[in-house]
Design a protein around this motif. Structure first.
Motif, mmCIF file in Angstrom:
data_model
loop_
_atom_site.group_PDB
_atom_site.id
_atom_site.type_symbol
_atom_site.label_atom_id
_atom_site.label_comp_id
_atom_site.label_asym_id
_atom_site.label_seq_id
_atom_site.Cartn_x
_atom_site.Cartn_y
_atom_site.Cartn_z
ATOM 1 N N THR A 117 0.923 -1.166 -0.038
ATOM 2 C CA THR A 117 -0.080 0.036 0.138
ATOM 3 C C THR A 117 1.037 1.171 0.102
ATOM 4 N N LEU A 118 0.214 2.287 -0.702
ATOM 5 C CA LEU A 118 1.247 3.715 -0.323
ATOM 6 C C LEU A 118 1.498 4.064 0.971
ATOM 7 N N GLU A 119 0.437 3.606 1.940
ATOM 8 C CA GLU A 119 0.391 4.170 3.079
ATOM 9 C C GLU A 119 1.849 3.368 3.872
ATOM 10 N N HIS A 120 2.107 2.100 3.472
ATOM 11 C CA HIS A 120 3.196 1.329 3.951
ATOM 12 C C HIS A 120 4.425 1.888 3.293
ATOM 13 N N TYR A 121 4.342 2.201 2.048
ATOM 14 C CA TYR A 121 5.499 2.732 1.387
ATOM 15 C C TYR A 121 5.958 4.082 2.004
ATOM 16 N N LEU A 122 5.055 4.933 2.275
ATOM 17 C CA LEU A 122 5.390 6.306 2.886
ATOM 18 C C LEU A 122 6.246 6.088 4.390
ATOM 19 N N GLN A 123 5.599 4.983 5.098
ATOM 20 C CA GLN A 123 6.320 4.860 6.470
ATOM 21 C C GLN A 123 7.800 4.447 6.126
ATOM 22 N N ARG A 124 7.850 3.634 5.216
ATOM 23 C CA ARG A 124 9.210 3.127 5.069
ATOM 24 C C ARG A 124 10.173 4.000 4.245
ATOM 25 N N ARG A 125 9.619 4.778 3.384
ATOM 26 C CA ARG A 125 10.689 5.513 2.515
ATOM 27 C C ARG A 125 10.359 6.991 2.246
ATOM 28 N N GLY A 126 9.289 7.330 2.989
ATOM 29 C CA GLY A 126 8.581 8.807 2.703
ATOM 30 C C GLY A 126 8.268 9.040 1.425
ATOM 31 N N PHE A 127 7.976 10.314 0.942
ATOM 32 C CA PHE A 127 7.397 10.931 -0.336
ATOM 33 C C PHE A 127 8.579 11.238 -1.276
ATOM 34 N N ASP A 128 9.451 10.228 -1.642
ATOM 35 C CA ASP A 128 10.734 10.147 -2.296
ATOM 36 C C ASP A 128 10.108 10.640 -3.933
ATOM 37 N N GLN A 129 11.279 10.781 -4.566
ATOM 38 C CA GLN A 129 10.936 11.348 -5.965
ATOM 39 C C GLN A 129 10.261 10.431 -6.961
ATOM 40 N N SER A 130 10.593 8.998 -6.621
ATOM 41 C CA SER A 130 9.765 7.975 -7.837
ATOM 42 C C SER A 130 8.482 8.218 -7.094
ATOM 43 N N MET A 131 7.814 8.216 -6.049
ATOM 44 C CA MET A 131 6.538 8.384 -5.696
ATOM 45 C C MET A 131 5.822 9.661 -5.986
ATOM 46 N N GLN A 132 6.569 10.637 -5.911
ATOM 47 C CA GLN A 132 5.959 11.745 -6.304
ATOM 48 C C GLN A 132 5.546 11.968 -7.652
ATOM 49 N N GLU A 133 6.479 11.047 -8.642
ATOM 50 C CA GLU A 133 6.056 11.128 -9.848
ATOM 51 C C GLU A 133 5.133 10.267 -10.167
ATOM 52 N N ALA A 134 4.939 9.132 -9.572
ATOM 53 C CA ALA A 134 3.992 8.127 -9.567
ATOM 54 C C ALA A 134 2.446 8.676 -8.918
ATOM 55 N N VAL A 135 2.525 9.690 -7.953
ATOM 56 C CA VAL A 135 1.423 10.284 -7.606
ATOM 57 C C VAL A 135 0.866 11.408 -8.592
ATOM 58 N N ILE A 205 -1.125 13.073 2.144
ATOM 59 C CA ILE A 205 0.311 12.301 2.168
ATOM 60 C C ILE A 205 0.897 13.221 2.929
ATOM 61 N N ASN A 206 0.956 14.550 2.781
ATOM 62 C CA ASN A 206 1.790 15.464 3.944
ATOM 63 C C ASN A 206 1.666 15.097 5.388
ATOM 64 N N TRP A 207 0.223 14.742 5.726
ATOM 65 C CA TRP A 207 -0.170 14.315 7.005
ATOM 66 C C TRP A 207 0.630 13.142 7.344
ATOM 67 N N GLU A 208 0.463 11.997 6.255
ATOM 68 C CA GLU A 208 0.938 10.794 6.824
ATOM 69 C C GLU A 208 2.480 10.826 6.917
ATOM 70 N N ILE A 209 3.456 11.716 6.339
ATOM 71 C CA ILE A 209 4.674 11.603 6.684
ATOM 72 C C ILE A 209 5.201 12.675 7.641
ATOM 73 N N GLY A 210 4.101 13.344 8.211
ATOM 74 C CA GLY A 210 4.657 14.551 9.265
ATOM 75 C C GLY A 210 4.691 13.848 10.290
ATOM 76 N N ASP A 211 4.713 14.831 11.404
ATOM 77 C CA ASP A 211 4.785 14.404 12.834
ATOM 78 C C ASP A 211 3.354 13.808 13.506
ATOM 79 N N ARG A 212 2.245 14.048 12.835
ATOM 80 C CA ARG A 212 0.970 13.409 13.345
ATOM 81 C C ARG A 212 0.596 13.924 14.635
ATOM 82 N N ASN A 213 0.913 15.187 15.015
ATOM 83 C CA ASN A 213 0.829 15.714 16.366
ATOM 84 C C ASN A 213 -0.800 15.624 16.646
#
Length: 222
Positions: A117-135, A205-213
């Motif tokens: 899932t994209l959720e799991h990918y973001l947790q592992r690698r963040g919003f990297d270039q390849s995923m930015q392009e995919a989105v 996506i930005n919330w997913e990779i943020g601090d989630r306070n």
């Protein structure tokens, strides 16, 4: 009748379990979880209860979503490859030992396992270039096709490699509520609706990779 009694789901949401077809592993079977549907129904206010349980039947909603105007038009024009560029191919419904299932393409990742899932990918690698392009490609596809979705959530999208690059596939959340679906006959309204969904997707996506306070719901009120 497809026997699922000896199988475990490879993924589960609140309303459905997802199974790999025991005889055709390229297919996914989505089966309702009736106990959770009932619990969800009982929590609703009485005006919504009057509308019945069909409105919270995810399989029924998904069947209807695949009949939306944009998909029917593209398929009629022979553009099936464009439709299925970011959606699992849909094969209708089938009877199983656990009830009626929606049947769609099983999107796999490495070694034939269920796609990440994209959720799991973001947790592992963040919003990297390849995923930015995919989105970005996924958002462009929505705009190009006019296909309507509900709010785009990272756990409802999976990643599969196509033509040597990662691509997003929407495995849940296709279609729009009744009123937006009706208004979608207006091209300008449809365009704005999709633009809002894409913008909200980037916020999520930005919330997913943020601090989630703050919770996602609370962050919408800021």
């Amino acid at each position: 009748m497809i026997d699922l009694s000896d199988l475990d789901p490879f993924a589960s949401g609140y309303n459905r379990h997802c199974y790999q077809h025991p005889d055709e592993p390229t297919l996914c079977l989505k089966v309702l979880r009736p106990e959770n549907i009932e619990a969800r129904y009982q929590r609703q206010a009485w005006p919504k209860k009057v509308l019945g349980k069909a409105r919270i039947d995810d399989n029924r909603q998904e069947l209807r979503a695949h009949q939306q105007q944009a998909i029917r038009k593209l398929l009629a024009e022979g553009q099936s490859s464009l439709v299925w560029a970011h959606l699992p191919r849909f094969h209708g419904s089938a009877d199983t030992s656990l009830g009626t299932a929606n049947v769609s393409e099983f999107i796999s990742g490495s070694e034939g396992l269920p796609a990440e899932t994209l959720e799991h990918y973001l947790q592992r690698r963040g919003f990297d270039q390849s995923m930015q392009e995919a989105v970005d490609r996924f958002g462009h596809w929505l705009s190009e096709t006019g296909i309507l979705t509900r709010n785009l959530l990272p756990h409802n999208l999976v990643i599969a490699v196509r033509n040597g690059q990662p691509e997003l596939f929407l495995v849940d959340g296709l279609g729009a509520p009744a009123i937006p679906d009706t208004l979608a006959v207006l091209p300008a309204w449809r365009r704005r609706y999709i633009e809002r969904r894409v913008r909200r997707f980037y916020l999520r996506i930005n919330w997913e990779i943020g601090d989630r306070n703050d919770s996602w719901e609370a962050s919408q009120k800021l």
